[in-house]
Write an enzyme that holds these catalytic residues in place. Sequence first.
Site, PDB file in Angstrom:
ATOM      1  N   LYS A  43       3.366  -6.664 -14.779  1.00  0.00           N
ATOM      2  CA  LYS A  43       3.267  -7.453 -13.553  1.00  0.00           C
ATOM      3  C   LYS A  43       4.673  -7.742 -13.049  1.00  0.00           C
ATOM      4  O   LYS A  43       5.495  -8.330 -13.760  1.00  0.00           O
ATOM      5  CB  LYS A  43       2.525  -8.758 -13.840  1.00  0.00           C
TER       6      LYS A  43
ATOM      7  N   LYS B 267       0.541  -4.239 -11.679  1.00  0.00           N
ATOM      8  CA  LYS B 267       0.399  -5.079 -10.495  1.00  0.00           C
ATOM      9  C   LYS B 267       1.750  -5.394  -9.886  1.00  0.00           C
ATOM     10  O   LYS B 267       2.648  -5.756 -10.648  1.00  0.00           O
ATOM     11  CB  LYS B 267      -0.290  -6.380 -10.915  1.00  0.00           C
TER      12      LYS B 267
HETATM   13  C1  PBG Z   1      -0.962 -15.971 -11.177  1.00  0.00           C
HETATM   14  C2  PBG Z   1      -1.399 -14.772 -10.408  1.00  0.00           C
HETATM   15  C3  PBG Z   1      -0.813 -14.255  -9.246  1.00  0.00           C
HETATM   16  C4  PBG Z   1      -1.639 -13.220  -8.838  1.00  0.00           C
HETATM   17  C5  PBG Z   1      -2.678 -13.117  -9.766  1.00  0.00           C
HETATM   18  N1  PBG Z   1      -2.495 -14.082 -10.741  1.00  0.00           N
HETATM   19  C6  PBG Z   1       0.366 -14.693  -8.460  1.00  0.00           C
HETATM   20  C7  PBG Z   1       1.688 -14.831  -9.076  1.00  0.00           C
HETATM   21  O1  PBG Z   1       1.978 -14.319 -10.165  1.00  0.00           O
HETATM   22  O2  PBG Z   1       2.495 -15.517  -8.453  1.00  0.00           O
HETATM   23  C8  PBG Z   1      -1.438 -12.384  -7.597  1.00  0.00           C
HETATM   24  C9  PBG Z   1      -2.672 -11.894  -6.938  1.00  0.00           C
HETATM   25  C10 PBG Z   1      -2.488 -11.415  -5.554  1.00  0.00           C
HETATM   26  O3  PBG Z   1      -1.424 -11.532  -4.909  1.00  0.00           O
HETATM   27  O4  PBG Z   1      -3.470 -10.892  -5.027  1.00  0.00           O
HETATM   28  N2  PBG Z   1      -0.301 -15.717 -12.362  1.00  0.00           N
HETATM   29 ZN    ZN Z   2       0.652 -17.623 -13.104  1.00  0.00          ZN
END
Ligand code: PBG
Ligand code: ZN
Length: 325
Positions: free
Chosen positions: A198, A251
């Site tokens: 991520k 992601k």
């Molecule tokens: C939280 C989380 C996020 C997303 C999924 N879980 C945001 C982040 O890490 O700030 C993003 C999902 C999206 O943008 O569709 N940990």
């Molecule tokens: Zn988070």
Amino acid sequence: MSGFPAARLRRLRRTDGLRSLVRESHLDPSRLVLPLFVCEGTDRREPIDGLPGHERVSVDLLRDEISEAVTLELGGVLLFGVPDDKDKDEAASAAYAVDGIVARAVQAAKDAAPELPLITDVCLCSYTSHGHCGVIHDGEIANDLSVEMIARAALSHAEAGADLVAPSDMMDGRVAAVRTALDAEGHEQVGIVSYAAKYASAFYGPFRAAASSNPSFGDRRGYQLDPANRREALREIALDVEEAADIVMVKPALSYLDVIAAARARVDLPLAAYSTSGEYAMVKAAAERGWVDERQAALEQLIGIRRAGADIIVTYWAKEVARWL
Ligand code: PBG
Ligand code: ZN
């Protein structure tokens, strides 16, 4: 050889039937996972700015969303809890409360559709007063302390009946900690979808507004991956596989197709990709101005993610795609 050229690739592009016969990648609703945002209260349905077509719904209204996912034969849903501001604190205690928002949503969803694969996002950012994905100790996001709380949150979702829990925090060692916590309480059948790679991305904007998880100071670069790094993402994935993740995820998706392809080549686990809120919002906004055709743009993005090697796609277009196909 007379006649030029002998090889004519256009032969197979001549009709719909031929194109369909030789198509290499497919989008099927069963591969798509729909994100759902669940909030406190009753009879509450709030539109989400930046995510047109999506709403935060209270637990009592979740049944309708779940039934729709079943009717459209989607692969599953991914639940996000949105607590009230008053329930946020430094320790993210609402994230692992026994009767927390996600636990109650899981029960309602399982009640409505026991067969539909139910995944819960596990993180602290919506529950901490400061919006970071971990708790703070001595001015730092404390890894091991955060991991303990993440494991407790995952356990509360498993106890409520989740099929899969999906830690999205990017702390080190959390997959192993979640696995240990689940197994210790007899949840060896509950699987882990790891947000393994991520990235610290600009494409989470609308989501953070939806889940009220914007960090109140700093950013997430101390725990999420640097967009410049591919090998490091592969190390993250390898570690999560070692820690017994059942599904690994990359992601965002669109800017990281090379990471998806490299992960596909290296691991035999099911591979997921998250087409994020920002990736969705960009197309929605451009389509609203008449600059791109939404349906064509969405399907092209998603087939590209499948072509790169993802088995599963988490997407805000899941319902539309099911209707379009
Ligand atoms: C939280 C989380 C996020 C997303 C999924 N879980 C945001 C982040 O890490 O700030 C993003 C999902 C999206 O943008 O569709 N940990
Ligand atoms: Zn988070």
